[in-house]
Design an enzyme around this catalytic site. Structure first.
Site, PDB file in Angstrom:
ATOM      1  N   CYS A  43       0.851  -1.190   0.000  1.00  0.00           N
ATOM      2  CA  CYS A  43       0.000   0.000   0.000  1.00  0.00           C
ATOM      3  C   CYS A  43       0.883   1.235   0.000  1.00  0.00           C
ATOM      4  O   CYS A  43       1.826   1.330   0.802  1.00  0.00           O
ATOM      5  CB  CYS A  43      -0.898   0.025   1.240  1.00  0.00           C
ATOM      6  SG  CYS A  43      -2.106  -1.312   1.281  1.00  0.00           S
ATOM      7  N   VAL A  44       0.612   2.174  -0.883  1.00  0.00           N
ATOM      8  CA  VAL A  44       1.382   3.410  -0.939  1.00  0.00           C
ATOM      9  C   VAL A  44       1.137   4.232   0.320  1.00  0.00           C
ATOM     10  O   VAL A  44       2.060   4.694   0.974  1.00  0.00           O
ATOM     11  CB  VAL A  44       1.043   4.216  -2.212  1.00  0.00           C
ATOM     12  CG1 VAL A  44       1.731   5.555  -2.204  1.00  0.00           C
ATOM     13  CG2 VAL A  44       1.425   3.424  -3.453  1.00  0.00           C
TER      14      VAL A  44
END
Length: 127
Positions: free
Chosen positions: A42-43
């Site tokens: 996940c960024v």
């Protein structure tokens, strides 16, 4: 849940509702913001905590981004109080039904896939 969200016709308003819906919920505590609970891929940082009680899985989450927090909470709500076999066997059609696959960026969709993979892995450990 799906029918309530489908009632909102505009995709941006639907996303706004998802964000607002996640605000008052019991999330992951600050003490649980650990690397062990962080979802890789996940960024925006996302933390996911799974619990197994009486043969069912329950999930809580948190994220730095309000939109991501809302989307992940949606997945947690979808899979909480479900048996592990059901979680492993069923892919969510929720994002497609709500038209979110057309609205979200590829990086957000990849992050949601990572969250889904973590939920599935947690459930598989409790089969």
């Amino acid at each position: 849940m799906v029918s309530e969200l489908l009632y909102i016709e505009d995709a941006q308003e639907r996303l706004g509702f998802i964000v607002e819906r996640a605000r008052p919920r019991l999330a992951v505590s600050r003490e649980e913001h650990t690397d062990a609970n962080r979802v890789p891929g996940c960024v925006s940082p996302v933390w996911l905590v799974g619990e197994f009680r009486e043969g069912r899985c329950y999930f809580r989450s948190d994220a730095e981004s309000p939109l991501v927090r809302g989307l992940v909470a949606l997945l947690c709500d979808l899979y909480s109080d479900a048996e592990p076999a059901d979680i492993v066997a069923h892919e969510p059609a929720l994002l497609e039904q709500l038209g979110l696959l057309r609205t979200l960026s590829p990086t957000r969709l990849n992050g949601l896939r990572s969250v889904r993979a973590n939920i599935r892995e947690f459930a598989a450990r409790h089969l």
